[in-house]
Scaffold this active site. Structure first.
Site, PDB file in Angstrom:
ATOM      1  N   HIS A 159       0.849  -1.198   0.000  1.00 41.43           N
ATOM      2  CA  HIS A 159       0.000   0.000   0.000  1.00 41.43           C
ATOM      3  C   HIS A 159       0.876   1.237   0.000  1.00 41.43           C
ATOM      4  O   HIS A 159       1.870   1.305   0.719  1.00 41.43           O
ATOM      5  CB  HIS A 159      -0.951   0.016   1.199  1.00 41.43           C
TER       6      HIS A 159
ATOM      7  N   HIS B 247       1.246   5.123   0.893  1.00 40.21           N
ATOM      8  CA  HIS B 247       0.692   6.177   1.755  1.00 40.21           C
ATOM      9  C   HIS B 247       0.791   7.519   1.032  1.00 40.21           C
ATOM     10  O   HIS B 247       1.857   7.871   0.528  1.00 40.21           O
ATOM     11  CB  HIS B 247       1.513   6.315   3.042  1.00 40.21           C
TER      12      HIS B 247
HETATM   13  P1  5GP Z   1       2.078   0.128   7.236  1.00 35.86           P
HETATM   14  O1  5GP Z   1       2.813   0.331   8.536  1.00 35.86           O
HETATM   15  O2  5GP Z   1       1.791  -1.325   6.991  1.00 35.86           O
HETATM   16  O3  5GP Z   1       2.758   0.794   6.084  1.00 35.86           O
HETATM   17  O4  5GP Z   1       0.727   0.913   7.386  1.00 35.86           O
HETATM   18  C1  5GP Z   1      -0.501   0.319   7.609  1.00 35.86           C
HETATM   19  C2  5GP Z   1      -1.525   1.431   7.637  1.00 35.86           C
HETATM   20  O5  5GP Z   1      -2.808   0.847   7.519  1.00 35.86           O
HETATM   21  C3  5GP Z   1      -1.504   2.239   8.937  1.00 35.86           C
HETATM   22  O6  5GP Z   1      -1.332   3.607   8.620  1.00 35.86           O
HETATM   23  C4  5GP Z   1      -2.859   1.950   9.558  1.00 35.86           C
HETATM   24  O7  5GP Z   1      -3.414   3.077  10.204  1.00 35.86           O
HETATM   25  C5  5GP Z   1      -3.697   1.521   8.362  1.00 35.86           C
HETATM   26  N1  5GP Z   1      -4.742   0.559   8.684  1.00 35.86           N
HETATM   27  C6  5GP Z   1      -4.595  -0.580   9.400  1.00 35.86           C
HETATM   28  N2  5GP Z   1      -5.769  -1.243   9.460  1.00 35.86           N
HETATM   29  C7  5GP Z   1      -6.658  -0.495   8.751  1.00 35.86           C
HETATM   30  C8  5GP Z   1      -8.048  -0.681   8.443  1.00 35.86           C
HETATM   31  O8  5GP Z   1      -8.706  -1.651   8.835  1.00 35.86           O
HETATM   32  N3  5GP Z   1      -8.653   0.280   7.695  1.00 35.86           N
HETATM   33  C9  5GP Z   1      -7.959   1.373   7.232  1.00 35.86           C
HETATM   34  N4  5GP Z   1      -8.646   2.274   6.499  1.00 35.86           N
HETATM   35  N5  5GP Z   1      -6.655   1.558   7.501  1.00 35.86           N
HETATM   36  C10 5GP Z   1      -6.011   0.638   8.250  1.00 35.86           C
END
Ligand code: 5GP
Ligand code: ZN
Length: 138
Positions: A99, A101
């Site tokens: 994903h 950001h």
């Molecule tokens: P990572 O650390 O994997 O790059 O970021 C994961 C992101 O996914 C975090 O910013 C977190 O807030 C977001 N996130 C985790 N679970 C959910 C969810 O169920 N729904 C949404 N909309 N965002 C999520």
């Protein structure tokens, strides 16, 4: 993947504030935003790492990020944005579904540039830099 939270969002089993959707890509607001408008852009097909994406999906993902970044900025009247992807646990990836950001930034918001994500800076010689460049180019 059945136990992947982002696959569940793609399937509609978990609600999300969707802001953009194509055949290959979905974008929705981050549930725990780092700033107003923090948006996640994902491939619909499950893949953990950026390098796991099919070429056409990777292209669609980057096209969506390119289109959405100015839209997100405009929607929240941001002064800038950081765009990035945590690739692997060592880089901070918590959700194992790739994903991107899009994090809107505001003058004086107290945040930091992407340079702040690195650890201690290595002191590399010219030979070491040459070797790294060669390894990547191979
Ligand atoms: P990572 O650390 O994997 O790059 O970021 C994961 C992101 O996914 C975090 O910013 C977190 O807030 C977001 N996130 C985790 N679970 C959910 C969810 O169920 N729904 C949404 N909309 N965002 C999520
Ligand atoms: Zn997934």
């Amino acid at each position: 993947m059945s136990d992947c939270i982002f696959c569940s969002i793609v399937a509609g089993d978990i609600p999300a504030r969707t802001v953009h959707e194509t055949d290959d890509v979905l974008a929705f607001l981050d549930a725990n935003p780092l700033s107003r408008g923090h948006t996640l852009v994902i491939p619909k097909a499950h893949a953990k790492h950026l390098g796991d994406l099919d070429e056409d999906v990777a292209g669609a993902l980057f096209a969506a990020v390119t289109e959405l970044t100015p839209r997100v900025r405009a929607a929240v009247d941001a002064d800038g944005a950081n765009v990035g992807l945590n690739d692997g646990e060592a880089a901070g990836q918590e959700v194992p579904h790739a994903h991107v950001h899009i994090i809107p930034r505001f003058d004086g918001d107290g945040g930091a540039p992407l340079h702040a994500v690195g650890g201690e800076r290595p002191d590399l010689s010219d030979d070491e830099l040459d070797a790294v460049a060669e390894a990547i180019a191979e």
